[in-house]
Design a protein around this motif. Structure first.
Motif, short mmCIF file in Angstrom:
data_model
loop_
_atom_site.label_atom_id
_atom_site.label_comp_id
_atom_site.label_asym_id
_atom_site.label_seq_id
_atom_site.Cartn_x
_atom_site.Cartn_y
_atom_site.Cartn_z
N SER A 1 -9.36 2.77 -0.42
CA SER A 1 -9.55 1.34 -0.19
C SER A 1 -9.40 0.96 1.28
O SER A 1 -9.66 -0.18 1.65
CB SER A 1 -8.56 0.53 -1.03
OG SER A 1 -7.22 0.77 -0.62
N ALA B 1 0.83 -1.21 0.00
CA ALA B 1 0.00 0.00 0.00
C ALA B 1 0.86 1.26 0.00
O ALA B 1 0.57 2.23 -0.72
CB ALA B 1 -0.94 -0.01 1.20
N TRP B 2 1.94 1.25 0.78
CA TRP B 2 2.79 2.44 0.85
C TRP B 2 3.56 2.63 -0.46
O TRP B 2 3.78 3.78 -0.88
CB TRP B 2 3.75 2.35 2.02
CG TRP B 2 3.09 2.64 3.34
CD1 TRP B 2 2.69 1.74 4.28
CD2 TRP B 2 2.72 3.93 3.85
NE1 TRP B 2 2.09 2.38 5.34
CE2 TRP B 2 2.11 3.73 5.10
CE3 TRP B 2 2.84 5.22 3.36
CZ2 TRP B 2 1.62 4.79 5.87
CZ3 TRP B 2 2.36 6.28 4.13
CH2 TRP B 2 1.77 6.06 5.37
N ARG C 1 -6.59 0.88 3.04
CA ARG C 1 -5.31 0.26 3.43
C ARG C 1 -4.38 1.23 4.15
O ARG C 1 -3.50 0.82 4.90
CB ARG C 1 -4.63 -0.31 2.18
CG ARG C 1 -5.34 -1.52 1.59
CD ARG C 1 -4.68 -1.97 0.30
NE ARG C 1 -4.88 -0.99 -0.77
CZ ARG C 1 -4.11 -0.89 -1.84
NH1 ARG C 1 -3.04 -1.67 -1.95
NH2 ARG C 1 -4.39 -0.01 -2.78
N GLU D 1 2.43 1.93 -3.36
CA GLU D 1 1.45 2.51 -4.28
C GLU D 1 1.20 3.98 -3.95
O GLU D 1 1.08 4.82 -4.85
CB GLU D 1 0.14 1.73 -4.21
CG GLU D 1 0.21 0.33 -4.79
CD GLU D 1 -1.11 -0.39 -4.69
OE1 GLU D 1 -2.14 0.29 -4.45
OE2 GLU D 1 -1.13 -1.62 -4.84
N ARG E 1 -7.14 2.99 -4.90
CA ARG E 1 -5.98 3.66 -4.31
C ARG E 1 -5.91 3.37 -2.81
O ARG E 1 -6.91 3.02 -2.17
CB ARG E 1 -6.07 5.17 -4.55
CG ARG E 1 -5.92 5.61 -6.01
CD ARG E 1 -4.55 5.32 -6.54
NE ARG E 1 -3.52 6.04 -5.80
CZ ARG E 1 -2.23 5.72 -5.86
NH1 ARG E 1 -1.82 4.70 -6.58
NH2 ARG E 1 -1.35 6.40 -5.16
N PRO E 2 -4.71 3.50 -2.21
CA PRO E 2 -4.53 3.07 -0.82
C PRO E 2 -5.46 3.72 0.19
O PRO E 2 -5.94 3.06 1.11
CB PRO E 2 -3.06 3.43 -0.54
CG PRO E 2 -2.40 3.36 -1.88
CD PRO E 2 -3.43 3.86 -2.85
#
Length: 346
Positions: free
Chosen positions: A72, A3-4, A74, A6, A68-69
């Motif tokens: 979503s 996630a990070w 995350r 992204e 996107r993180p």
């Protein structure tokens, strides 16, 4: 971790170090401590902008990019904003280590990044703000390299005796150090490219624009031609009257007047290759987006424009007489291409 990566769009990170290297080359400095500090500061500020961008766009992304993180779930919005603040502070701290002039440029760069993400992005000034940020990043490398070189030169002069009439003293007076503003033409070239990429990116979610990719395609061709022409012109100019080195004349001697002929050197060949790589990377996706302005092809054009910054930086460094820095920058291309297959740069 996924996630990070992204959130930070880590595949776009490889477009950052070349700014400082091209800036150092533009002021005639070899990469050193100041250049390294500028690269570190640039990386931190770039990633701060990425995190802040997603935090500012979290509501829009919930509709257009729910994967996107942040939308979503995350990564939480406070975590993204906190990361942006910490990275900004780290970037400014690294720039401060390179000297007050570098800190001043980095402060302007950080202010531009935050202004763009929080407000200017959704205004007509958005592309200009992003172009200014990239230009300031190159100037940061130039300023930090000059400051570090000046400190090193001052220390060397204090420790070395001055011999009246010595050749080294004469050379030092004949070739004074170049200031950071010498890098302004290279910064404007990089800024113009960034302006075009940003203008295209404003349509990557919905698509539908044909005129913008066509205009940016023409700009890209013009920038490539300008880099090549300026580089060759610099090498066809002869030495100035009275300058040291080959072609210098002594007292009572007369310089022979001869037409300058263009001879291709290894540096010329590298400059041509790097400029060609820039055009090959940026132009085809722009043409495809103009012919079919769908969101996927528009996003591909944006990604191509981001990756094209690397050969453009290499060309600028080589044009300034630093082919070694150009080769070092180009070594990042396969890494950026490989990582872009896993993490999108847009």
């Amino acid at each position: 971790m996924r996630a990070w990566t992204e959130l930070f769009r880590v595949s776009a990170l490889f477009s950052v170090p070349g700014d400082a290297l091209a800036g150092a080359a533009a002021v005639g400095r070899s990469p050193g401590r100041g250049t390294a500090l500028a690269i570190g500061a640039s990386l931190c500020l770039y990633e701060a902008g990425m995190a802040l961008n997603d935090w500012a766009d979290r509501e829009e992304d919930a509709v257009d990019r729910p994967h996107r993180p942040i939308p979503s779930g995350r990564i939480s919005p406070p975590a993204a904003l906190g990361a942006a603040g910490l990275l900004t502070a780290a970037g400014l701290a690294l720039a401060a280590r390179a000297g007050r002039p570098a800190l001043a440029v980095a402060t302007g760069l950080a202010a531009t990044v935050w202004a763009y993400d929080l407000h200017l992005k959704h205004t007509k000034a958005g592309p200009a703000a992003m172009a200014a940020a990239r230009s300031l990043d190159l100037l940061l490398g130039a300023t930090a390299s000059v400051a570090a070189g000046a400190r090193g030169g001052a220390a060397a002069r204090r420790s070395a005796p001055v011999v009246p009439g010595a050749a080294d003293n004469v050379a030092a007076m004949a070739h004074p150090a170049r200031g950071p503003l010498t890098a302004l033409p290279a910064a404007l070239v990089l800024g113009a490219h960034t302006y075009g990429v940003t203008a295209v990116s404003r349509h990557e979610a919905q698509g539908g624009s044909t005129a913008v990719p066509l205009a940016v395609l023409a700009t890209t061709a013009g920038l490539g031609a300008a880099v090549l022409t300026a580089g060759r012109a610099a090498r066809t100019r002869g030495p100035e009257p009275g300058a040291g080195g080959l072609g210098a004349t002594g007292p009572g001697e007369h310089r022979a007047t001869r037409p300058h002929r263009l001879t291709l050197t290894p540096t010329d060949l590298l400059l041509t290759a790097f400029t060609g790589a820039y055009l090959r990377t940026a132009a085809p996706p722009l043409l495809h987006a103009a012919l079919n302005p769908s969101p996927p092809l528009t996003q591909r054009a944006v990604g191509g424009g981001i990756r094209a910054m690397i050969p453009l930086q290499a060309a600028l460094a080589t044009r300034a007489g630093a082919p070694g820095s150009g080769l070092a920058v180009m070594a990042l291309v396969p890494l950026a291409r490989s990582l872009a297959r896993k993490v999108s740069p847009t």
